[in-house]
Design an enzyme around this catalytic site. Sequence first.
Site, PDB file in Angstrom:
ATOM      1  CB  THR A  86      42.598  83.288  45.184  1.00 48.17           C
ATOM      2  OG1 THR A  86      41.930  84.493  45.500  1.00 48.17           O
ATOM      3  CG2 THR A  86      43.993  83.572  44.669  1.00 48.17           C
ATOM      4  N   GLY A 143      44.024  92.926  47.209  1.00 51.17           N
ATOM      5  CA  GLY A 143      44.249  91.941  48.259  1.00 51.17           C
ATOM      6  C   GLY A 143      45.668  91.446  48.295  1.00 51.17           C
TER       7      GLY A 143
HETATM    8  C1  SD4 Z   1      41.853  88.428  48.081  1.00 45.83           C
HETATM    9  N1  SD4 Z   1      42.856  86.300  48.587  1.00 45.83           N
HETATM   10  O1  SD4 Z   1      41.679  89.261  47.202  1.00 45.83           O
HETATM   11  C2  SD4 Z   1      42.035  87.003  47.646  1.00 45.83           C
HETATM   12  C3  SD4 Z   1      40.700  86.427  47.367  1.00 45.83           C
HETATM   13  C4  SD4 Z   1      40.349  85.184  48.015  1.00 45.83           C
HETATM   14  O2  SD4 Z   1      38.742  84.262  49.496  1.00 45.83           O
HETATM   15  O3  SD4 Z   1      41.057  84.203  47.954  1.00 45.83           O
HETATM   16  N2  SD4 Z   1      39.198  85.240  48.719  1.00 45.83           N
HETATM   17  O4  SD4 Z   1      41.849  88.707  49.278  1.00 45.83           O
END
Ligand code: SD4
Length: 290
Positions: free
Chosen positions: A151, A181
């Site tokens: 992200t 998320g």
């Molecule tokens: C989520 N925080 O959808 C985001 C994705 C991410 O490691 O950063 N994953 O949970």
Amino acid sequence: LASDPVAICTWEFTKANATAGALLDQGLPALDAVIKGVAVEEENIKNTTVGKGGSPDREGNVTLDACVMDHTGNCGSVMAVENITNVAALARKVMEDTPHVILVGKGAEEFAVQSGFTSENLLTPETEKLWKEWLKTSDYKPVINIEDHDTIGMLGLDKDGNISGACTTSGLAYKMKGRVGDSPVIGSGLFIDNTVGGAAATGMGEEVIKTVGSFLIVELMRNGMSPQEACEEAVSRIVSTNPNHTNFQVAYIAINKQGETGCYCIHPGFKMMKYSNGENIPVVAGSHLK
Ligand code: SD4
């Protein structure tokens, strides 16, 4: 209040952060700069964690999440959007052109098309191939520090001393259909209070949401912590209550009104990019586990 511009973002997204930093140096407002900055990764099809080319859910749908927040306390968010690449810009449209803060799924997609966004297939042949490989085992485990990027959350301090932020993602690869998320959840994936500072998160979104991580960091800074201390405390809230933290990553970045920055994470391997005084450098974050 005149400030030297600063841009920071999660992971080593060198070009995205340099793009935002250069725009801030030109005098653009922080909101414009961070949205243009994160768009670099939304449009990068080689990045399988953000925008076009992002990994799909377990049924093969690429569904994107994003939010933005500006220096006046306004915010906008889109969740589980398909077929639209620049979802941070779309979240800004929701903020500016609708009476609402959040649009999800089909409603967000239809609003995007009405607003002039291009509708396109976000699943690339490469991500489709990887997904079909995954289907053979359908083994779902959180992966720590996927390919060193994930992200993109970005925070900007502009020449007027105003702070804004953007956060955009395709979410966890092979998530359940409909899963959202932390990234588009204001206060979790991103929070700004222009009198104090801003924060953004990456990693296991469920854990960030449970502790309202970005809001927590801003409140800790309001109560006197530095951005670094606040990021460490927010990580400590997660690890102290969840013994399973050895199996997932969470990382935070933060900035305050003085342009001081901080970052911290659970597992080693996370970096943030920092642009200041015309220089764009990676900063290796300290980690709870060594
Ligand atoms: C989520 N925080 O959808 C985001 C994705 C991410 O490691 O950063 N994953 O949970």
